[in-house]
Design an enzyme around this catalytic site. Structure first.
Site, PDB file in Angstrom:
ATOM      1  N   SER A 146       0.622  -1.093  -0.028  1.00 49.93           N
ATOM      2  CA  SER A 146      -0.198  -0.098   0.107  1.00 49.93           C
ATOM      3  C   SER A 146       0.864   1.161   0.078  1.00 49.93           C
ATOM      4  O   SER A 146       2.014   1.118   0.516  1.00 49.93           O
ATOM      5  CB  SER A 146      -0.967  -0.027   1.413  1.00 49.93           C
ATOM      6  OG  SER A 146      -1.264   1.128   1.548  1.00 49.93           O
ATOM      7  N   TYR A 148      -1.476  -1.471  10.743  1.00 46.00           N
ATOM      8  CA  TYR A 148      -1.580  -1.818   9.259  1.00 46.00           C
ATOM      9  C   TYR A 148      -0.419  -1.079   8.309  1.00 46.00           C
ATOM     10  O   TYR A 148      -0.085  -1.829   7.695  1.00 46.00           O
ATOM     11  CB  TYR A 148      -3.073  -1.126   8.954  1.00 46.00           C
ATOM     12  CG  TYR A 148      -3.129  -1.212   7.279  1.00 46.00           C
ATOM     13  CD1 TYR A 148      -3.524  -2.581   6.732  1.00 46.00           C
ATOM     14  CD2 TYR A 148      -3.052  -0.052   6.659  1.00 46.00           C
ATOM     15  CE1 TYR A 148      -3.812  -2.547   5.417  1.00 46.00           C
ATOM     16  CE2 TYR A 148      -3.348  -0.293   5.333  1.00 46.00           C
ATOM     17  CZ  TYR A 148      -3.581  -1.476   4.628  1.00 46.00           C
ATOM     18  OH  TYR A 148      -3.623  -1.832   3.209  1.00 46.00           O
TER      19      TYR A 148
HETATM   20  N1  LIG Z   1      -8.875  -0.872  -0.390  1.00 45.55           N
HETATM   21  C1  LIG Z   1      -7.742  -0.117  -0.382  1.00 45.55           C
HETATM   22  O1  LIG Z   1      -7.969   1.099  -0.289  1.00 45.55           O
HETATM   23  C2  LIG Z   1      -6.217  -0.653  -0.133  1.00 45.55           C
HETATM   24  C3  LIG Z   1      -5.280   0.217  -0.452  1.00 45.55           C
HETATM   25  C4  LIG Z   1      -4.140  -0.306  -0.414  1.00 45.55           C
HETATM   26  C5  LIG Z   1      -3.814  -1.759  -0.178  1.00 45.55           C
HETATM   27  N2  LIG Z   1      -4.589  -2.491   0.108  1.00 45.55           N
HETATM   28  C6  LIG Z   1      -4.654  -3.958   0.431  1.00 45.55           C
HETATM   29  O2  LIG Z   1      -5.136  -4.729  -0.964  1.00 45.55           O
HETATM   30  C7  LIG Z   1      -5.399  -6.070  -0.306  1.00 45.55           C
HETATM   31  C8  LIG Z   1      -7.031  -6.324  -0.693  1.00 45.55           C
HETATM   32  O3  LIG Z   1      -7.514  -5.264  -0.143  1.00 45.55           O
HETATM   33  P1  LIG Z   1      -9.158  -4.826  -0.696  1.00 45.55           P
HETATM   34  O4  LIG Z   1      -9.252  -3.449  -0.821  1.00 45.55           O
HETATM   35  O5  LIG Z   1      -9.534  -5.887  -1.676  1.00 45.55           O
HETATM   36  O6  LIG Z   1      -9.920  -5.302   0.908  1.00 45.55           O
HETATM   37  P2  LIG Z   1     -11.288  -6.186   1.014  1.00 45.55           P
HETATM   38  O7  LIG Z   1     -12.275  -5.919  -0.069  1.00 45.55           O
HETATM   39  O8  LIG Z   1     -11.625  -6.107   2.545  1.00 45.55           O
HETATM   40  O9  LIG Z   1     -10.828  -7.799   0.463  1.00 45.55           O
HETATM   41  C9  LIG Z   1     -10.039  -8.559   1.343  1.00 45.55           C
HETATM   42  C10 LIG Z   1      -9.819  -9.740   1.085  1.00 45.55           C
HETATM   43  O10 LIG Z   1      -8.827 -10.502   2.047  1.00 45.55           O
HETATM   44  C11 LIG Z   1      -9.734 -11.760   2.403  1.00 45.55           C
HETATM   45  N3  LIG Z   1      -9.383 -12.092   3.879  1.00 45.55           N
HETATM   46  C12 LIG Z   1      -8.944 -11.269   4.916  1.00 45.55           C
HETATM   47  N4  LIG Z   1      -8.816 -12.276   5.928  1.00 45.55           N
HETATM   48  C13 LIG Z   1      -8.594 -13.313   5.435  1.00 45.55           C
HETATM   49  C14 LIG Z   1      -8.014 -14.636   6.126  1.00 45.55           C
HETATM   50  N5  LIG Z   1      -7.927 -14.495   7.279  1.00 45.55           N
HETATM   51  N6  LIG Z   1      -8.038 -15.608   5.309  1.00 45.55           N
HETATM   52  C15 LIG Z   1      -8.467 -15.602   4.007  1.00 45.55           C
HETATM   53  N7  LIG Z   1      -8.857 -14.488   3.432  1.00 45.55           N
HETATM   54  C16 LIG Z   1      -8.671 -13.446   4.182  1.00 45.55           C
HETATM   55  C17 LIG Z   1     -11.284 -11.167   2.379  1.00 45.55           C
HETATM   56  O11 LIG Z   1     -11.791 -12.448   2.245  1.00 45.55           O
HETATM   57  P3  LIG Z   1     -12.793 -13.316   3.394  1.00 45.55           P
HETATM   58  O12 LIG Z   1     -13.104 -12.170   4.618  1.00 45.55           O
HETATM   59  O13 LIG Z   1     -13.939 -13.899   2.587  1.00 45.55           O
HETATM   60  O14 LIG Z   1     -11.945 -14.113   3.966  1.00 45.55           O
HETATM   61  C18 LIG Z   1     -11.266 -10.628   1.071  1.00 45.55           C
HETATM   62  O15 LIG Z   1     -11.248 -11.354   0.015  1.00 45.55           O
HETATM   63  C19 LIG Z   1      -5.226  -5.795   1.262  1.00 45.55           C
HETATM   64  O16 LIG Z   1      -4.011  -6.506   1.543  1.00 45.55           O
HETATM   65  C20 LIG Z   1      -5.141  -4.465   1.614  1.00 45.55           C
HETATM   66  O17 LIG Z   1      -4.132  -4.054   2.614  1.00 45.55           O
HETATM   67  C21 LIG Z   1      -5.980  -2.155  -0.001  1.00 45.55           C
END
Ligand SMILES: NC(=O)c1ccc[n+]([C@@H]2O[C@H](COP(=O)([O-])OP(=O)(O)OC[C@H]3O[C@@H](n4cnc5c(N)ncnc54)[C@H](OP(=O)(O)O)[C@@H]3O)[C@@H](O)[C@H]2O)c1
Length: 285
Positions: free
Chosen positions: A144, A157
């Site tokens: 990120s 985080y």
């Molecule tokens: N959204 C942003 O602004 C942003 C910005 C920079 C980086 N990121 C990074 O990008 C990645 C994806 O984020 P996102 O925005 O797509 O978030 P999201 O929509 O909340 O998706 C997170 C994913 O992680 C899975 N997950 C969480 N805990 C888990 C576990 N214990 N076992 C298996 N799967 C798990 C969730 O699936 P289940 O809950 O179904 O298990 C979901 O598929 C993350 O690493 C986040 O830190 C996000």
């Protein structure tokens, strides 16, 4: 379709039940590849699987918590049972928590280390040697923009994403001549469930900044990975944020991030029981 003897190659997406993981699965599917989707939510996985098939790919789902014992081995057994090998691993599972470090539940904070750091590391180190032996494929790790600074009120985080960036860039260098790519993707805010899950939807930092669509991040990530890039920062605003974070001294950056991430109505971390703005309203942070 790429095949290794009897085995076909698959792209494995960890955290594929929504958000960026789902979008990467869709982008990859346009190349008619086999995509193995894993996460805890069965419902979320079936939505992604339908979208992958719609986009022209072949989808298989494995309901799994990354914190389960031997999670990477579970994935490998699943692949073997389906005549597949992991050609590309996408580590997109992750979560954040907004609030003062001393006020948030310790277990939930340590969970960030378990999911964002430990599980990502375990999956990466489990599958990379096989890729290196085949001299192809690689890993896409979601970091990120937060990896470029400490983040008051989301301390765990930001620190976890700093680890992911450092770890991924180092591995990229080690494997530079091995025919294997490790790409670190560092997006700014993306329109997913992440903020609601982190309790950060109303923090000024995220409500002020423009949010990219997950599709845009996914396309940049996949393109960057295929061209062997070590770091992908999708979008102009994220690139500007990285530039600013690299320039600003900590003395200016830390209070700024803290101010933009703190909620006035949050309980004050000093333990007074008052809302932050009532307790600290007149003080500088
Ligand atoms: N959204 C942003 O602004 C942003 C910005 C920079 C980086 N990121 C990074 O990008 C990645 C994806 O984020 P996102 O925005 O797509 O978030 P999201 O929509 O909340 O998706 C997170 C994913 O992680 C899975 N997950 C969480 N805990 C888990 C576990 N214990 N076992 C298996 N799967 C798990 C969730 O699936 P289940 O809950 O179904 O298990 C979901 O598929 C993350 O690493 C986040 O830190 C996000």
């Amino acid at each position: 379709m790429i095949s290794h003897g009897e085995l076909r190659s698959a792209v494995v997406v960890i955290g594929a039940s929504g958000g960026i993981g789902r979008a990467i699965a869709r982008v990859v599917a346009r190349e008619r590849r086999v995509v193995v989707l894993t996460a805890r939510s069965t419902e979320g996985l079936s939505v992604t699987a339908a979208e992958v098939r719609e986009a022209g790919g072949e989808a298989l789902t494995l309901e799994m918590d990354v914190l389960a014992k031997d999670a990477p081995k579970q994935v490998e057994d699943f692949l073997t049972a389906h005549g597949l090998v992991c050609d590309v691993l996408v580590n997109s599972a992750g979560y954040g928590l907004r609030g003062a470090g001393i006020a948030l539940p310790i277990d939930e904070q340590l969970g960030i280390i378990d999911v964002n750091i430990r599980a990502l590391t375990e999956f990466t180190l489990y599958f990379l040697p096989q890729m290196a032996a085949r001299k192809r494929g690689g890993v896409i790790n979601l970091s990120s923009v937060a990896s470029f600074a400490p983040g008051p009120y989301m301390a765990l985080y930001y620190a976890s994403k700093g680890f992911v960036r450092s770890f991924s860039l180092a591995l990229h260098q080690e494997l530079r001549r091995a025919g294997v790519t490790v790409t670190c993707v560092a997006p700014g805010p993306v329109a997913t469930e992440f903020y609601a899950r982190a309790g950060a939807r109303h923090a000024s930092l995220f409500s002020l900044l423009p949010k990219l669509e997950p599709e845009v991040v996914a396309e940049s990530a996949w393109r960057g990975f295929k061209s062997g890039r070590r770091l992908v920062v999708p979008g102009i605003s994220a690139k500007l944020a990285v530039f600013a974070l690299n320039l600003l001294p900590s003395a200016a950056m830390l209070p700024l991030i803290g101010k933009l991430q703190r909620g006035g109505n949050d309980p004050c971390p000093c333990g007074s029981g008052k809302k932050f703005k009532k307790c600290h309203g007149a003080r500088r942070t």
